[in-house]
Design a protein around this motif. Sequence first.
Motif, PDB file in Angstrom:
ATOM      1  N   GLY A   1     -19.033  25.704 -46.716  1.00 19.96           N
ATOM      2  CA  GLY A   1     -19.190  26.884 -45.889  1.00 19.96           C
ATOM      3  C   GLY A   1     -19.959  26.563 -44.621  1.00 19.96           C
ATOM      4  O   GLY A   1     -20.408  25.435 -44.398  1.00 19.96           O
ATOM      5  N   CYS A   2     -20.127  27.561 -43.779  1.00 17.99           N
ATOM      6  CA  CYS A   2     -20.849  27.397 -42.520  1.00 17.99           C
ATOM      7  C   CYS A   2     -22.282  26.943 -42.797  1.00 17.99           C
ATOM      8  O   CYS A   2     -22.944  27.433 -43.710  1.00 17.99           O
ATOM      9  CB  CYS A   2     -20.839  28.717 -41.749  1.00 17.99           C
ATOM     10  SG  CYS A   2     -21.739  28.645 -40.187  1.00 17.99           S
ATOM     11  N   THR A   3     -22.781  26.010 -41.979  1.00 14.17           N
ATOM     12  CA  THR A   3     -24.075  25.399 -42.284  1.00 14.17           C
ATOM     13  C   THR A   3     -25.266  26.326 -42.024  1.00 14.17           C
ATOM     14  O   THR A   3     -26.316  26.147 -42.647  1.00 14.17           O
ATOM     15  CB  THR A   3     -24.254  24.092 -41.489  1.00 14.17           C
ATOM     16  OG1 THR A   3     -23.882  24.308 -40.127  1.00 14.17           O
ATOM     17  CG2 THR A   3     -23.403  22.984 -42.068  1.00 14.17           C
ATOM     18  N   GLU A   4     -25.141  27.314 -41.136  1.00 15.07           N
ATOM     19  CA  GLU A   4     -26.284  28.204 -40.905  1.00 15.07           C
ATOM     20  C   GLU A   4     -26.556  29.125 -42.109  1.00 15.07           C
ATOM     21  O   GLU A   4     -27.684  29.152 -42.622  1.00 15.07           O
ATOM     22  CB  GLU A   4     -26.117  29.005 -39.611  1.00 15.07           C
ATOM     23  CG  GLU A   4     -26.506  28.229 -38.365  1.00 15.07           C
ATOM     24  CD  GLU A   4     -25.481  27.173 -38.001  1.00 15.07           C
ATOM     25  OE1 GLU A   4     -25.868  26.101 -37.488  1.00 15.07           O
ATOM     26  OE2 GLU A   4     -24.277  27.408 -38.224  1.00 15.07           O
ATOM     27  N   PRO A   5     -25.582  29.900 -42.591  1.00 15.79           N
ATOM     28  CA  PRO A   5     -25.873  30.671 -43.806  1.00 15.79           C
ATOM     29  C   PRO A   5     -26.190  29.785 -45.008  1.00 15.79           C
ATOM     30  O   PRO A   5     -26.976  30.184 -45.889  1.00 15.79           O
ATOM     31  CB  PRO A   5     -24.603  31.499 -44.030  1.00 15.79           C
ATOM     32  CG  PRO A   5     -23.564  30.942 -43.147  1.00 15.79           C
ATOM     33  CD  PRO A   5     -24.271  30.248 -42.031  1.00 15.79           C
ATOM     34  N   ALA A   6     -25.622  28.579 -45.049  1.00 18.07           N
ATOM     35  CA  ALA A   6     -25.983  27.659 -46.134  1.00 18.07           C
ATOM     36  C   ALA A   6     -27.451  27.270 -46.033  1.00 18.07           C
ATOM     37  O   ALA A   6     -28.146  27.125 -47.055  1.00 18.07           O
ATOM     38  CB  ALA A   6     -25.097  26.418 -46.090  1.00 18.07           C
TER      39      ALA A   6
ATOM     40  N   LYS B   1     -26.947  34.386 -35.262  1.00 21.82           N
ATOM     41  CA  LYS B   1     -25.635  34.535 -34.622  1.00 21.82           C
ATOM     42  C   LYS B   1     -24.544  33.838 -35.421  1.00 21.82           C
ATOM     43  O   LYS B   1     -23.464  34.405 -35.636  1.00 21.82           O
ATOM     44  CB  LYS B   1     -25.718  33.950 -33.202  1.00 21.82           C
ATOM     45  CG  LYS B   1     -24.412  33.830 -32.455  1.00 21.82           C
ATOM     46  CD  LYS B   1     -24.621  33.059 -31.152  1.00 21.82           C
ATOM     47  CE  LYS B   1     -24.899  31.587 -31.399  1.00 21.82           C
ATOM     48  NZ  LYS B   1     -25.024  30.822 -30.133  1.00 21.82           N
ATOM     49  N   ASN B   2     -24.827  32.626 -35.883  1.00 22.57           N
ATOM     50  CA  ASN B   2     -23.786  31.840 -36.546  1.00 22.57           C
ATOM     51  C   ASN B   2     -23.442  32.351 -37.937  1.00 22.57           C
ATOM     52  O   ASN B   2     -22.409  31.981 -38.486  1.00 22.57           O
ATOM     53  CB  ASN B   2     -24.210  30.373 -36.635  1.00 22.57           C
ATOM     54  CG  ASN B   2     -23.789  29.587 -35.414  1.00 22.57           C
ATOM     55  OD1 ASN B   2     -23.126  30.116 -34.533  1.00 22.57           O
ATOM     56  ND2 ASN B   2     -24.170  28.330 -35.353  1.00 22.57           N
ATOM     57  N   GLY B   3     -24.299  33.183 -38.509  1.00 18.81           N
ATOM     58  CA  GLY B   3     -24.025  33.662 -39.859  1.00 18.81           C
ATOM     59  C   GLY B   3     -23.478  35.075 -39.926  1.00 18.81           C
ATOM     60  O   GLY B   3     -23.210  35.573 -41.021  1.00 18.81           O
ATOM     61  N   MET B   4     -23.308  35.731 -38.782  1.00 19.14           N
ATOM     62  CA  MET B   4     -22.937  37.146 -38.806  1.00 19.14           C
ATOM     63  C   MET B   4     -21.474  37.385 -39.157  1.00 19.14           C
ATOM     64  O   MET B   4     -21.144  38.332 -39.861  1.00 19.14           O
ATOM     65  CB  MET B   4     -23.243  37.794 -37.450  1.00 19.14           C
ATOM     66  CG  MET B   4     -24.723  38.035 -37.221  1.00 19.14           C
ATOM     67  SD  MET B   4     -25.053  38.866 -35.657  1.00 19.14           S
ATOM     68  CE  MET B   4     -24.446  40.514 -35.997  1.00 19.14           C
ATOM     69  N   GLY B   5     -20.578  36.524 -38.656  1.00 16.70           N
ATOM     70  CA  GLY B   5     -19.164  36.831 -38.782  1.00 16.70           C
ATOM     71  C   GLY B   5     -18.350  35.857 -39.592  1.00 16.70           C
ATOM     72  O   GLY B   5     -17.118  35.909 -39.574  1.00 16.70           O
ATOM     73  N   VAL B   6     -19.019  34.954 -40.312  1.00 17.74           N
ATOM     74  CA  VAL B   6     -18.297  33.917 -41.035  1.00 17.74           C
ATOM     75  C   VAL B   6     -18.283  34.232 -42.526  1.00 17.74           C
ATOM     76  O   VAL B   6     -19.275  34.699 -43.091  1.00 17.74           O
ATOM     77  CB  VAL B   6     -18.929  32.531 -40.772  1.00 17.74           C
ATOM     78  CG1 VAL B   6     -20.335  32.432 -41.330  1.00 17.74           C
ATOM     79  CG2 VAL B   6     -18.055  31.414 -41.307  1.00 17.74           C
ATOM     80  N   SER B   7     -17.148  33.995 -43.166  1.00 21.60           N
ATOM     81  CA  SER B   7     -17.020  34.260 -44.600  1.00 21.60           C
ATOM     82  C   SER B   7     -17.785  33.217 -45.416  1.00 21.60           C
ATOM     83  O   SER B   7     -17.798  32.032 -45.075  1.00 21.60           O
ATOM     84  CB  SER B   7     -15.550  34.260 -45.009  1.00 21.60           C
ATOM     85  OG  SER B   7     -14.851  35.299 -44.349  1.00 21.60           O
TER      86      SER B   7
ATOM     87  N   LEU C   1     -19.012  28.819 -24.529  1.00 24.20           N
ATOM     88  CA  LEU C   1     -20.097  29.474 -25.245  1.00 24.20           C
ATOM     89  C   LEU C   1     -19.872  29.456 -26.751  1.00 24.20           C
ATOM     90  O   LEU C   1     -18.742  29.490 -27.223  1.00 24.20           O
ATOM     91  CB  LEU C   1     -20.219  30.927 -24.796  1.00 24.20           C
ATOM     92  CG  LEU C   1     -20.698  31.185 -23.374  1.00 24.20           C
ATOM     93  CD1 LEU C   1     -20.642  32.671 -23.082  1.00 24.20           C
ATOM     94  CD2 LEU C   1     -22.110  30.656 -23.167  1.00 24.20           C
ATOM     95  N   CYS C   2     -20.981  29.439 -27.485  1.00 21.33           N
ATOM     96  CA  CYS C   2     -20.946  29.652 -28.930  1.00 21.33           C
ATOM     97  C   CYS C   2     -21.300  31.104 -29.195  1.00 21.33           C
ATOM     98  O   CYS C   2     -22.427  31.531 -28.913  1.00 21.33           O
ATOM     99  CB  CYS C   2     -21.937  28.728 -29.633  1.00 21.33           C
ATOM    100  SG  CYS C   2     -22.160  29.137 -31.384  1.00 21.33           S
ATOM    101  N   ASP C   3     -20.353  31.868 -29.706  1.00 25.14           N
ATOM    102  CA  ASP C   3     -20.646  33.259 -30.060  1.00 25.14           C
ATOM    103  C   ASP C   3     -20.609  33.443 -31.573  1.00 25.14           C
ATOM    104  O   ASP C   3     -20.178  34.463 -32.093  1.00 25.14           O
ATOM    105  CB  ASP C   3     -19.690  34.233 -29.361  1.00 25.14           C
ATOM    106  CG  ASP C   3     -18.229  33.934 -29.633  1.00 25.14           C
ATOM    107  OD1 ASP C   3     -17.916  32.804 -30.047  1.00 25.14           O
ATOM    108  OD2 ASP C   3     -17.387  34.834 -29.437  1.00 25.14           O
ATOM    109  N   GLY C   4     -21.099  32.420 -32.266  1.00 24.72           N
ATOM    110  CA  GLY C   4     -21.244  32.498 -33.711  1.00 24.72           C
ATOM    111  C   GLY C   4     -20.075  31.907 -34.464  1.00 24.72           C
ATOM    112  O   GLY C   4     -18.961  31.795 -33.946  1.00 24.72           O
ATOM    113  N   ALA C   5     -20.335  31.504 -35.700  1.00 26.51           N
ATOM    114  CA  ALA C   5     -19.282  30.959 -36.557  1.00 26.51           C
ATOM    115  C   ALA C   5     -18.372  32.087 -37.014  1.00 26.51           C
ATOM    116  O   ALA C   5     -18.832  33.163 -37.373  1.00 26.51           O
ATOM    117  CB  ALA C   5     -19.901  30.261 -37.763  1.00 26.51           C
ATOM    118  N   LYS C   6     -17.053  31.817 -37.012  1.00 22.83           N
ATOM    119  CA  LYS C   6     -16.059  32.848 -37.315  1.00 22.83           C
ATOM    120  C   LYS C   6     -14.691  32.211 -37.280  1.00 22.83           C
ATOM    121  O   LYS C   6     -14.559  31.026 -36.933  1.00 22.83           O
ATOM    122  CB  LYS C   6     -16.134  33.975 -36.281  1.00 22.83           C
ATOM    123  CG  LYS C   6     -15.794  33.454 -34.895  1.00 22.83           C
ATOM    124  CD  LYS C   6     -16.405  34.274 -33.811  1.00 22.83           C
ATOM    125  CE  LYS C   6     -16.140  33.612 -32.469  1.00 22.83           C
ATOM    126  NZ  LYS C   6     -16.621  32.227 -32.396  1.00 22.83           N
TER     127      LYS C   6
END
Length: 428
Positions: free
Chosen positions: A17-22, A52-58, A352-357
Amino acid sequence: MNLLKEVLKHQVYPALGCTEPASVALCAAHAAKALGEPVREAVFTLDAGTYKNGMGVSLPNTGGRKGNLLAGALGLLVARPALRMEVLRASTPALVRRARALVSSGRVRMTVSPERRDSYVECVARGARRRVECVIAGSHTELSRLIRDDRVLVDGGVGPAAKPPLPFKELLRKETLAGLLRQAERMDAEDARHLKRGVEMNLAAAEAGLRLRKVGHYLQQLLKKGLLQDDVFSSTKILVACATDARMDGAPVPVMSSGESGNQGIVAFLVPWNVGRHFGTPEKTVLKSIAFGHLVNAFVKAHTGGVAPICGCAIAAGVGASAAIVYQRKGRDLKAITLAVNNVVSDIGGMLCDGAKGGCALKVVSSADTAIRSAYMGMHHFGITELEGFVGRRAEDTIRNLARISTVGMSKVDDTIVDIMLKKQHLG
């Protein structure tokens, strides 16, 4: 110090999964384990980039649910920090239900700390008898502070008292492309096995992504309709898109990261691998080029920061992939490598990085296309020079200029993006 081994150890590891929420889940797992009793409530504090990176990623193993807060609640329940960035592997439907109940009850909360400008995750957890404070800062995995009640278990300091960055990061900042090349050429059999494992993991993620009707699928449709050529550009873009589709969709398949990012790992591994396969380049040469690409990616991240306003999977990993391709085809041609790096930065340096998604797959497609094209031009000694824009005389100067734009000129970007995202959540 063997820089390659340090980078592979600290920044090139399996991530689910995405490394920020991990990272949020990992911090929570450390806190829960240290607490040693059921968590009654917890408060998380994150830097804007991590938030930002954890808001929209499953999240993996959650049925498509999203968010740092749920990841943190799951980490509290799993309480297995030894799983590191694969901590959500232990998530089950029952744990997801309990985690959602914690979140909906308000007993698990989250805030954003505007003054934090690099990776920062703090979890303060309370049980019936104890209180634990846990901080991961400066990377996605390194504990900076762990305190249970009044007993300090780990104290690396935070803020002005923070422990210095890992020594390899300071060495990286002072390196040159020539020095990074020498480090890559120190690759031994152990390093090669680790890198080959990364290729295999990321190819497996791409295979999983093939089954999704997302960016990779639609690129394949364009290829079938004759709107894309059947060439190394198209096959590489489809490969990286599918792997990213799988990650961002929360598929329970790990990837090997680069620069502590799974999407960067997808670009850094699969772009040079697929180009090397297309041209029949010997595997050892391809793996050595991937080692060089990881070092270049780490060099960029050492200057721009772990979580930056600019898109790392496109720019940092794209720069590394382009340099790797030149090395495969031309060896130690530093002029060609420099031009390739400058071409990539000049092309997509402002992304730009607008979060992981899910949309990250679009960005890795752009990164792959730019990396190959820029490498080809560099190999023919054509490229953007210091006479144009913020490109420097040397690639190292270009990267430092980019870092200055990212850290100084764009210092308010993450706050602005987070504000926009929060307002959208409230509207929903």
